[in-house]
Design a protein around this motif. Structure first.
Motif, PDB file in Angstrom:
ATOM      1  N   GLN A  61      -8.793  -3.053   0.017  1.00 28.37           N
ATOM      2  CA  GLN A  61      -8.491  -1.491   0.795  1.00 28.37           C
ATOM      3  C   GLN A  61      -9.650  -0.960   1.487  1.00 28.37           C
ATOM      4  O   GLN A  61     -10.969  -1.460   1.249  1.00 28.37           O
ATOM      5  N   ASP A  62      -8.832   0.018   1.970  1.00 25.27           N
ATOM      6  CA  ASP A  62      -9.637  -0.022   3.344  1.00 25.27           C
ATOM      7  C   ASP A  62     -10.264   1.954   2.914  1.00 25.27           C
ATOM      8  O   ASP A  62      -9.305   2.177   3.119  1.00 25.27           O
ATOM      9  N   GLY A  63     -10.808   2.525   2.331  1.00 25.83           N
ATOM     10  CA  GLY A  63     -11.455   3.551   1.894  1.00 25.83           C
ATOM     11  C   GLY A  63     -10.450   3.886   1.540  1.00 25.83           C
ATOM     12  O   GLY A  63     -10.234   3.559   0.309  1.00 25.83           O
ATOM     13  N   ASN A  64      -9.895   5.378   1.322  1.00 23.34           N
ATOM     14  CA  ASN A  64      -8.861   5.801   0.467  1.00 23.34           C
ATOM     15  C   ASN A  64      -7.699   6.002   0.756  1.00 23.34           C
ATOM     16  O   ASN A  64      -6.348   6.870   0.705  1.00 23.34           O
ATOM     17  N   ASP A  65      -6.741   5.277   2.591  1.00 19.99           N
ATOM     18  CA  ASP A  65      -6.066   4.985   2.467  1.00 19.99           C
ATOM     19  C   ASP A  65      -4.993   4.338   3.621  1.00 19.99           C
ATOM     20  O   ASP A  65      -4.348   4.127   4.772  1.00 19.99           O
ATOM     21  N   GLY A  66      -6.328   3.026   3.209  1.00 17.80           N
ATOM     22  CA  GLY A  66      -5.293   2.306   4.233  1.00 17.80           C
ATOM     23  C   GLY A  66      -5.674   0.934   3.444  1.00 17.80           C
ATOM     24  O   GLY A  66      -6.283   0.472   2.470  1.00 17.80           O
TER      25      GLY A  66
END
Lengths: 431, 1015
Positions: A34-39
């Motif tokens: 998971q990358d940050g909150n949007d990717g």
């Protein structure tokens, strides 16, 4: 072999929603992050052929997420950095090797994951694009804007390593079986479950831990996941106790065409001190009889919201002074009750209308009659004056009750009050 | 005396505990026939003047007892009652001690402190709810300490076991021979206030009503009860009842004993204060009238001095004189404002610059023989130097003798609404709404906390803390007394207002520049003695007034061409007329019509002709409005003054209606038309808070003239002085610079080798004029310390950024800011090249190593992309708030043209009622209180500014564009009135996106629109 990455960018995803989608990406690659909150970023080296090539794989993922109602942009490139940039700012979405540079060059600096300050500083110099940035000597860049700018640039162009952190680090309290044949019956599931519980509880025992919440995931042949979970009011690591709790729920699982993989995981842990067993307990484990086990069984059957504790609240009015809270909620300390505000153990609800005689109007009661039976009052104390909770009743006028503690000639004690309109009520018996 | 006196009462000055005003409490006590009532707020005496004043006004026989609840730091409490004047001073000293060593609003007291101040105090211990070890220890300790003058309270709180509990407590008290006294521990004057008391409790505890639990009271018994009820409750304890009367009797202190005296040491030794004042005034008069004092003037001096002698006000005038003398010695500009300008004494002492005899101003407006009220002198000082004056006063008189007046901050509608809503908890139901509204209504006007008055100083002869407790203000080095202005009037205390005014700072700077560069010596008095220069008035008639005091606002600018000021008195009217008072009273248009001779001058009556002849029959000044109430509606002068006061404080909403009724009836009775009467009253309403008295308008007009004179003759000086006094006034530096350039002033850019921290004047070859060099203070982000260090270490100049770093010790950040502001022009380093160099410096490097980093500059001469002109302008705006190159809109003009938007210059050539499309950067948004429905927008393009009027129906429709737009476009109709031009908007669009074209590079920052929003 060259490394390849998919980056999926969800521009409008609500916070905390992404986690669910990450799990779902397991099917494309074992390395999902998971990358940050949007990717979400996936290492797909050697995976794409399963879907018939990168293009089809990307399309597959995008179409599934779109169907679920998410806006998504995705890109495939040789580096995480390049895939990140293309998914957010690109006009082409699958690039490899030599092409990468020409595709990245016209993109703005923001595509490089730089901090605001560095971007602002570079803008002041007239550097707006990746192409312009690349023309500057790296040493000069690092002096001025810190090493991160250079590292991000190198990462995008594959000149610096960037490790991928998979979201599922080997779960410490997770156990699973990939089954040779799909299973359908509850019995078969129970059998596997028992095995898994033994494995996990042994570890919990060793580490002086207990489970508060445990989840069972059964992966179906058709790609769906059947789940159930058990909660306990206290940390537990008894196989039989957990087995019993799970048993209540297994029938509800829909096996469809069968389960091919089964996992259990402990979602909530708490420390639990080891218990020394005596001989009698070895044959008859104590937890089966303890109040906690009872609470857990009642809770599993009736729902945990139905099993409650009694809690004394800060409220002068007797009808609001006691509250029932579900056992699963943390134990709230009862209010410290002033010793002089004496209340009956049980209230008469609604208060019983009685008739009372007083020596003079508004004075102390001397005689009362309830259910046709008259009683002479030999002692009385009061009044304890309580006003209504006007905000509950949504009125600007206050009503008042005058409570008296009384004792009749046979030594029985009562709690009675006079309402504003002068009528009297019996609200409980006092010890 | 007989019956019962209430000795334990908390008002709403025990913030968020009591639920009634002190006046409500004493009025109720009087109605119940109480022989005496005390006020015992927590660690404060803020409410006592109100309570005392109310009873005095009502000529009530109920005696008021000053008291205070002392909350001791160990959690216990003690009620304290001074029995005589000396004990009262000990109490105020005690509270000062506790307050001064604590944070604002707090008080730290120990029992030992109380003991130190306990002579002649009487004490009551509050009724205990439990008798644990701590409580017993505290009671025993206090009993030992104050034996013979301490009682223990008995309170019947209806907790159920009252009889036995009171008995237990009494037994205990008897066992240590502690006498008993009955109290009801009152929190509100009426049972119904229990609801509000619940609400304020929750506000205090920051919880909702549901969560509050035992923090609320169980019942509504803590109201002031009729004495009969109290005697019944304490039937079994006659001694406790009797004790209330005994204590009330022994508290002989009355507020009437407080004598306030002004300091006496200011008089010249060996002379009485009055003789000294008389001499100083006479000397001053001789300076003012060097060729002989006119007899009329001398007459007025004698008249005023006589009244001052009678009232013993001489020390007050001397004190104010000393303060302004200090300012004068320090070279700080000042000018008296307000009604002090009515006084010849103030004129002679150079407190004010207005000759009241020449202006026919009445001294009685300042000190009246009828009103027994102390005078009030307000003095404006340069806003940057005001703190110096304040600290001087503290230093000269000591903190024990000088203090700032308090202002009680009250709950206003919005705040009250929010707090009550929070207490109800969200979401509240529809059914709760009426409750919420009612309680909000009750809470409005409650005191919330004490704040400091903007500058009202009280100075006393003896220690001030023997009169009133002094506490800390939020600001460092400020101390505030616990009373506000109205309280001071009641006690007869005099105060001096030390206020700050930005324009005075600018004028002082201008005078300095004039002296240094033009060798011209001017000052406020020299300019104000000959203020009829026609060139100045010509300039103002053209509404060329950007930067000029008071008349630079848009409303004033549109008034100037209509009023066409020709002489000084016109400026006085100009200042007074654009105020909510005259506007709300519909007085502006009639005045203008009469002035333009379009309407005959008539007077509503013979009596009013005297009042109104100065202003063509239309009331424009505050005192005219008040005089109408007297002459027209038959008010006494005292009543008229009460009316003005009640309007100033919105609390007494109810009383306004009664006044209005009386006013209208009075006017009708005297034969005035209803509409005239109504207009007059509306105007009085406006004047209550916003009107100017004539004397004040004259003082302000004086500054209008002085600043206009500088602008007219020395626009270079004017521009530099204003830039160096920012932030102040109406316009941002960008507009001030633009205006100066339009007046032919050369403006030179910020430069590390030429600029000082402030803007400076630089000679122009072959010209007697000067150019303005912008100062480093305009560089966004640059600290004053860095800027001044750069100037100090400059010597013969810098040749590279690194030299600045080495010599001035500026770090990379500071140099970056300078580079961004394009301040390296003199060393031929354009913005980006400079930035490339400065950004290589690391501010963290110790100075020793800086030389070695010189090697960094050997890194390749970079070929940075050269900026487009529009990018340069954009960058200028970002770094300094203005650009000397071009106006941003000049780059967008082709695009605006395609959309058929015309320029502000073209607009001015078009006829009335023409429909046009204009676009520009928003400079101001104004939402005046006098025109609630309308928003006034001022927009600017490369050719000038345009004024838009947006009516309610339009701004509601285009909300986003009107409130948020940086660059807006407006289609509307031209409305001309003489030289004044407005566009009445029909459509408004937000074109801010167009600004992105200034810098089309992806992700570039775009100039911030620095609109200033006014109310």
């Amino acid at each position: 072999m060259a490394r390849r990455f998919i980056y999926l960018y969800f521009p409008e995803i609500p916070v905390d929603h992404l986690q669910l989608l990450v799990e779902w990406c397991d099917q494309y690659s074992p390395l999902v992050s998971q990358d940050g909150n949007d990717g979400i970023v996936l290492d797909i080296a050697g995976c794409a052929h399963l879907f018939g090539g990168e293009g089809k794989m990307l399309l597959h993922a995008k179409s599934r997420f779109t169907r679920m109602g998410h806006r998504v942009r995705g890109a495939i490139a040789d580096t995480q950095g390049a895939a990140w940039a293309l998914a957010r700012f690109g006009k082409r979405f699958i690039v490899a090797g030599e092409q990468t540079a020409s595709v990245l060059d016209p993109l703005p600096l923001q595509a490089l994951r730089l901090d605001e300050e560095a971007i602002l500083g570079l803008h002041h110099l007239g550097i707006y694009t990746i192409a312009a940035l690349r023309k500057l000597p790296k040493q000069s860049l690092a002096t001025r804007f810190g090493p991160l700018v250079v590292r991000r640039l190198d990462q995008a162009f594959g000149k610096a390593e960037e490790p991928l952190n998979p979201y599922r680090s080997p779960a410490p309290y997770r156990a699973g079986r990939i089954l040779a044949e799909p299973i359908v019956t509850t019995n078969a599931v129970q059998y596997v479950l028992h095995d898994l519980l033994k494995e996990i509880c042994a570890r919990l025992d060793k580490e002086h831990l207990g489970s508060r919440r445990m989840q069972l995931d059964c992966y179906r042949v058709d790609g769906k996941i059947a789940k159930c979970e058990v909660q306990t009011s206290k940390p537990v690591r008894s196989v039989s106790h957990l087995m019993r709790l799970f048993s209540e729920k297994l029938d509800a699982l829909n096996a469809g065409f069968g389960f091919e993989t089964i996992f259990i995981s402990v979602d909530d842990l708490e420390a639990a001190a080891p218990v020394q067993l005596d001989f009698s307990q070895i044959s008859k484990p104590s937890d089966e009889k303890s109040i906690d086990a009872l609470v857990d069984r009642l809770g599993t059957r009736l729902g945990f919201n139905e099993v409650c504790r009694i809690c004394v609240c800060e409220n002068y009015l007797p009808e609001y002074a006691v509250k029932f809270t579900p056992v699963t909620e943390p134990i709230a300390p009862s209010a410290e009750w002033p010793s002089y505000r004496i209340r009956p153990i049980r209230l008469i609800d609604p208060p019983m209308r009685i008739s009372v005689s007083t020596i003079h109007p508004g004075g102390s009661p001397v005689y009362f009659q309830a259910r046709g039976q008259g009683r002479r009052i030999v002692r009385s104390e009061g009044p304890e004056r309580l006003t209504s909770e006007w905000w509950r009743e949504q009125t600007l006028s206050l009503t008042t009750r005058d409570y008296y503690r009384i004792e009749d000639d046979r030594g029985l004690r009562f709690w009675i009050f006079r309402a504003d309109n002068g009528s009297w009520y019996l609200h409980g018996r006092l010890p | 005396m007989s019956g019962y006196a209430e000795l334990q009462v908390s008002s709403n000055f025990s913030f968020l505990r009591g639920a009634s005003d002190p006046r409500e409490l004493v009025v109720t006590a009087r109605e119940y026939g109480y022989p005496a009532i005390a006020l015992t707020d927590r660690n404060t005496l803020s409410g006592i003047v109100l309570a005392h004043g109310q009873l005095k006004k009502d000529k009530s026989s109920t005696k008021f007892i000053v008291g205070c609840r002392l909350d001791i730091s160990d959690g216990s409490s003690l009620l304290c009652y001074p029995t005589n004047r000396y004990a009262y001073s000990r109490l105020t000293k005690l509270l000062t001690l506790g307050r001064r060593r604590a944070e604002k609003g707090e008080c730290i007291l120990s029992l030992a402190d109380v003991a130190d101040h306990s002579d002649n105090q009487h004490f009551i211990l509050p009724f205990p709810q439990v008798l644990n070890e701590a409580a017993i220890a505290h009671i025993k300790a206090c009993t030992e300490m104050f034996r013979g003058r301490i009682h223990l309270a008995l309170t019947h709180s209806y907790r159920g076991d009252d009889k036995s509990w009171v008995h237990t407590v009494a037994e205990f008290a008897n066992s240590i021979s502690l006498p008993l006294v009955a109290t009801n521990d009152v929190l509100y004057h009426d049972k119904e206030r229990k609801l509000l008391q619940d609400v304020v409790t929750c506000i205090r505890e920051k919880c909702t009503l549901i969560e509050a639990g035992f923090r609320l009271e169980a019942n509504a018994e803590r109201h002031l009860k009729p004495p009969v009820e109290m005697t019944e409750l304490f039937e079994a304890w006659p001694d406790a009842l009797e004790a209330t009367l005994e204590i009330a009797h022994c508290c002989r202190f009355s507020m009437d004993e407080l004598r306030y005296e002004y300091p006496d040491e200011i008089a010249t030794p060996g002379k009485s204060a009055f003789d000294d004042l008389e001499e100083r005034v006479q000397r001053g008069a001789e300076v003012r009238y060097s060729d002989g004092i006119p007899p009329k003037f001398q007459e007025q001096i004698d008249h005023e001095l006589k009244l001052v002698e009678q009232r013993e006000y001489a020390p007050y005038f001397l004190t104010v004189h000393e303060i302004v003398k200090f300012a004068k010695d320090q070279g700080i500009l000042y000018q008296g404002r307000g009604s002090a300008a009515n006084s010849v004494i103030c004129y002679c002492l150079e407190i004010t610059q207005v000759d009241p005899v020449a202006r026919k101003l009445l001294f009685e407006r300042f000190i009246s023989a009828a009103r027994n009220e102390p005078p009030d002198i307000d003095v404006d000082f340069e806003h940057e130097k005001r703190e110096e004056v304040i600290q001087h006063i503290y230093e000269k008189y000591g903190r024990d003798r000088a203090g700032l007046t308090a202002t009680v901050v009250h709950y206003r509608r919005r705040r009250a609404m929010n707090e009550v809503r929070k207490v109800f908890g969200e979401p509240f139901s529809e059914e709760q709404k009426p409750l919420l509204l009612e309680l909000t209504k009750q809470l409005i006007g409650f005191p919330r906390h004490l704040s400091q008055h903007v500058g009202g100083f009280v100075i006393s002869r003896g220690p001030l803390d023997e009169l009133v407790p002094i506490e800390n203000a939020r600001m460092k080095d400020r101390t505030v007394i616990q009373w506000e202005k109205n309280d001071l009037d009641q006690i007869g205390m005099m105060k001096v207002d030390v206020l700050g005014l930005g324009m005075l700072s600018a004028i002082r700077r201008a005078f300095e520049l004039l002296q240094r560069h033009y060798q011209k010596e001017v000052n406020l008095s020299s300019l104000s003695s000959e203020r009829e220069d026609p060139a100045v008035y010509e300039m103002l008639q053209k509404a060329d007034s950007i930067g000029v005091f008071q008349v630079e606002s848009r409303a004033q600018q549109s008034m100037l061409p209509r009023l066409k000021p020709k002489e000084f008195y016109d400026l006085v009217i100009e200042v007074a007329i654009v105020r909510p008072g005259p506007i709300q009273g519909n007085m502006v248009h009639p005045y203008l019509k009469r002035r333009e001779k379009k309407e005959a001058i008539s007077y509503p009556s013979k009596e009013l002709e005297n009042v109104l002849s100065k202003t063509l029959g239309v009331p424009l000044f505050q005192e005219q409005a008040m005089q109408i109430a007297v002459d027209g509606a038959g008010f006494t002068p005292d009543e008229a003054d009460q009316l003005r006061r009640s309007l100033a404080t919105f609390r007494h909403v109810g009383t306004i209606a009664t006044f209005e009724h009386r006013f209208l009836q009075g006017m009708r009775k005297n034969g005035y038309s209803d509409s005239f009467a109504q207009n007059c009253f509306n105007q009085i309403k406006g004047f209550g808070t916003y009107g100017f008295p004539e004397a004040h308008a004259i003082s302000f007009a004086n500054l209008v003239y002085v600043s206009a004179w500088i602008k007219c003759y020395y626009p270079d000086v004017f521009c530099a002085a204003l830039l160096n006094s920012q932030p102040m006034g109406f316009y941002a530096p960008a507009q001030l610079v633009r205006d100066a350039r339009e007046h032919g002033v050369e403006i030179r850019p910020i430069d590390v080798n030429h600029s000082n921290w402030d803007a400076t004047l630089e000679p122009i070859a072959s010209s007697s004029r000067y150019a303005v060099r912008l100062g480093l203070r305009m560089v966004a982000g640059l600290s004053e310390k860095d800027g001044k260090a750069l100037v100090a270490a400059r010597n013969s100049g810098y040749s590279s950024p690194i030299e600045i770093a080495n010599r001035a010790g500026c770090n990379r950040r500071a140099l970056d800011h300078l580079a961004n502001a394009d301040a390296f022009g003199s060393i031929k380093l354009p913005r980006r090249k400079a930035l490339w160099q400065t950004s290589a410096l690391d501010g963290r490097m110790p100075p020793l190593f800086r030389e070695s980093t010189g090697s960094l500059f050997n890194d390749p001469e970079m070929d940075l992309p050269s900026p487009k002109p529009s990018q340069e302008v954009n960058a200028d705006y970002l770094a300094t708030g203005l650009s000397l190159r071009d106006h941003p809109l000049s780059f967008l003009r082709p695009r605006l043209k395609i959309r058929r938007a015309i320029t502000a210059a073209e607009l001015r050539k078009l006829p009335n009622e023409k429909s046009v499309l204009v676009a520009g950067l928003v400079l101001f948004r104004q939402h005046p209180q006098t025109a609630k429905e309308t928003i006034f927008l001022t927009i600017e393009d490369e050719t000038g500014a345009a004024n838009l009027i947006v009516w309610k129906n339009v701004h509601e429709k285009y909300r986003q564009a009107v409130y948020k737009g940086k660059l807006i476009a407006c289609r509307g109709t031209i409305q001309r009135e003489g030289q004044v031009l407005h566009v009445v908007a029909r459509y408004v669009w937000d074109w801010s996106d167009q600004l992105k074209n200034l810098d089309d590079a992806p992700g570039a920052a775009i100039l911030p629109a620095r609109s200033r929003d006014f109310r």
